[in-house]
Design an enzyme around this catalytic site. Structure first.
Site, PDB file in Angstrom:
ATOM      1  N   ASN A 149       0.838  -1.027   0.134  1.00 40.78           N
ATOM      2  CA  ASN A 149       0.063  -0.104   0.160  1.00 40.78           C
ATOM      3  C   ASN A 149       0.928   1.296  -0.106  1.00 40.78           C
ATOM      4  OD1 ASN A 149       0.359  -1.437   2.583  1.00 40.78           O
ATOM      5  ND2 ASN A 149      -0.242   0.685   3.336  1.00 40.78           N
ATOM      6  N   HIS A 201     -13.915   0.055   0.120  1.00 40.56           N
ATOM      7  CA  HIS A 201     -13.710   1.391  -0.544  1.00 40.56           C
ATOM      8  C   HIS A 201     -12.466   1.555  -1.222  1.00 40.56           C
ATOM      9  CE1 HIS A 201     -10.741   2.782   2.915  1.00 40.56           C
ATOM     10  NE2 HIS A 201     -11.115   1.678   3.247  1.00 40.56           N
ATOM     11  N   CYS A 323      -3.322   4.618   7.005  1.00 39.26           N
ATOM     12  CA  CYS A 323      -3.325   4.359   8.230  1.00 39.26           C
ATOM     13  C   CYS A 323      -2.241   4.690   9.286  1.00 39.26           C
ATOM     14  CB  CYS A 323      -3.433   2.774   8.060  1.00 39.26           C
ATOM     15  SG  CYS A 323      -4.753   2.135   7.271  1.00 39.26           S
TER      16      CYS A 323
HETATM   17  N1  PMP Z   1      -4.482  -3.957   3.771  1.00 39.12           N
HETATM   18  C1  PMP Z   1      -4.054  -2.810   2.742  1.00 39.12           C
HETATM   19  C2  PMP Z   1      -2.848  -3.303   2.069  1.00 39.12           C
HETATM   20  C3  PMP Z   1      -4.596  -1.594   2.979  1.00 39.12           C
HETATM   21  O1  PMP Z   1      -4.053  -0.769   2.225  1.00 39.12           O
HETATM   22  C4  PMP Z   1      -5.526  -1.222   3.786  1.00 39.12           C
HETATM   23  C5  PMP Z   1      -6.190  -0.058   3.783  1.00 39.12           C
HETATM   24  N2  PMP Z   1      -5.377   1.110   4.217  1.00 39.12           N
HETATM   25  C6  PMP Z   1      -5.954  -2.408   4.578  1.00 39.12           C
HETATM   26  C7  PMP Z   1      -5.589  -3.559   4.575  1.00 39.12           C
HETATM   27  C8  PMP Z   1      -7.203  -2.058   5.651  1.00 39.12           C
HETATM   28  O2  PMP Z   1      -8.542  -1.821   5.056  1.00 39.12           O
HETATM   29  P1  PMP Z   1      -9.884  -1.156   5.796  1.00 39.12           P
HETATM   30  O3  PMP Z   1      -9.454   0.394   5.668  1.00 39.12           O
HETATM   31  O4  PMP Z   1     -10.715  -1.542   4.872  1.00 39.12           O
HETATM   32  O5  PMP Z   1      -9.768  -1.570   7.104  1.00 39.12           O
END
Ligand code: PMP
Length: 383
Positions: A149, A201, A323
């Protein structure tokens, strides 16, 4: 303003917005209720499960709906840990996983599990042989993401799956597929994946919705105790509008994958070529990566300062992943790839989506040039 943060959240399809609105008005009944309205709501979930199963080429009963990929990843890792503790207390993952995988593993480690965190190479890819060498008789699960990500690097899932199963056929293989679906082919069977997480999303679906594929025969101990929803592995009244809208986004983004990738690749390549020429800039993404993520660092310049400057110039970007963007520490992912502290502190992630054009890339390039030049002059961004 131009939005370059599709990897954090993509604007929903118009059909998704309409579905959410209509279903909230019309199908408010509890899908577990036995009256007609409840059965109708249950039917909507059943059809959504079928839609997702077709998109992933799996069986409907192998799909669990969740509140998003954070929950899917937690359920995959901790649900398997609780269920299969009898087989052993060892897991293997990588140093570049999303916090929902990484922190789940750390939590297990604090409870006595042994976790092997495999280091990637400088491109962010893990070497399948190196990972497979960590697998033991008591290895319950391996978790590796499809696309990173922060940097967009792609993991060699087919080779990983082959080597994991050759090392121990009982070891479960979990893939966090969040950033890969809708951009790259998904081949759960050839990857030999037992568990696969998605978030709606990122696929132009609603926030707070996701799924976990659980291969037939694999059992997970529920993290939420309660009713018997989602085959007893995820209790709680289902969010019917979000589930139906998520399934729509999974179907639509799957159908549009090739067209989207064909549009994004030349834009991404142009941007990478432009960034490559800027002196001092360090690229953390490459043309071998996913078509929608470009990450770079200006060693010594704070990512947040550069991001703020770009926003003043009309460009919404992110410093790494949403995140982790509020953390002041250097990026764990970039450090694992061998970047030094200066390069790993901050950095900029640009993520592309269907709305972007060549003219947008041109505008972004100009803005990056301007931002860097002005920050260098003022030295305001220097650490
Ligand atoms: N895994 C990856 C690789 C992500 O990019 C994300 C989102 N930042 C997530 C998990 C978590 O997804 P969610 O926002 O739906 O909790």
């Amino acid at each position: 303003m131009l939005y370059w943060d599709y990897a954090a959240a993509a604007p929903p399809f118009e059909e998704v917005v309409q579905t959410m609105e209509q279903l909230m008005r019309l199908h408010y009944a509890n899908p577990s209720s036995l009256h007609r309205a409840g059965l109708e709501a249950e039917g909507l979930i059943r059809r959504s499960r079928e839609v997702c199963a077709v998109a992933l080429a799996v069986l409907p009963q192998e799909i669990r709906f969740t509140s998003g990929a954070t929950e899917s990843n937690n359920l995959a890792i901790k649900g398997a840990a609780l269920q299969y503790e009898g087989r052993g207390r060892h897991m293997v993952t990588t140093q570049v996983e999303h916090p929902s995988v990484y922190e789940s593993c750390l939590q297990l480690q604090r409870r006595g599990w042994e976790i092997s965190f495999v280091a990637p190479g400088s491109s962010g890819r893990v070497d399948p042989a190196r990972l497979a060498a960590e697998i033991r008789k008591d290895t319950v699960l391996v978790s590796v993401m499809h696309v990173n990500n922060e940097t967009g690097s792609i993991q060699p899932l087919e080779e990983l799956g082959r080597q994991i199963k050759a090392a121990n056929h009982l070891t479960l293989f979990h893939v966090d597929g969040v950033q890969g679906y809708g951009k790259l082919p998904v081949e759960l069977n050839s990857w030999k994946a037992d568990l696969y997480s998605l978030s709606a999303h990122k696929l132009r679906g609603p926030r707070g919705a996701g799924l976990l594929y659980v291969r037939d025969g694999v059992k997970l101990s529920p993290l939420l105790s309660g009713g018997s929803q989602e085959q007893g592995e995820r209790a709680g009244t289902e969010n019917v509008p979000a589930i139906v809208a998520a399934a729509k986004a999974v179907r639509m983004s799957g159908e549009q994958r090739s067209a989207l990738t064909a549009r994004l690749l030349p834009l991404r390549d142009r941007l990478l070529r432009f960034l490559e020429q800027l002196p001092e800039l360090l690229l953390n993404s490459s043309m071998e990566g996913a078509p929608h993520i470009v990450h770079f660092s200006y060693p010594g310049m704070k990512g947040e300062v550069l991001a703020r400057k770009l926003e003043e110039l009309g460009m919404i970007v992110s410093t790494r992943s949403a995140c982790s963007s509020r953390l002041a520490e250097p990026s764990r992912v970039l450090l694992a790839m061998g970047r030094d502290h200066a390069a790993a502190t901050g950095g900029i992630r640009i993520s592309l989506g269907d709305s972007h054009t060549e003219a947008d890339i041109e505008a972004l390039e100009q803005a990056v040039k301007k931002a860097v030049t002005s920050l260098k002059i003022t030295e305001g961004g220097r650490i």
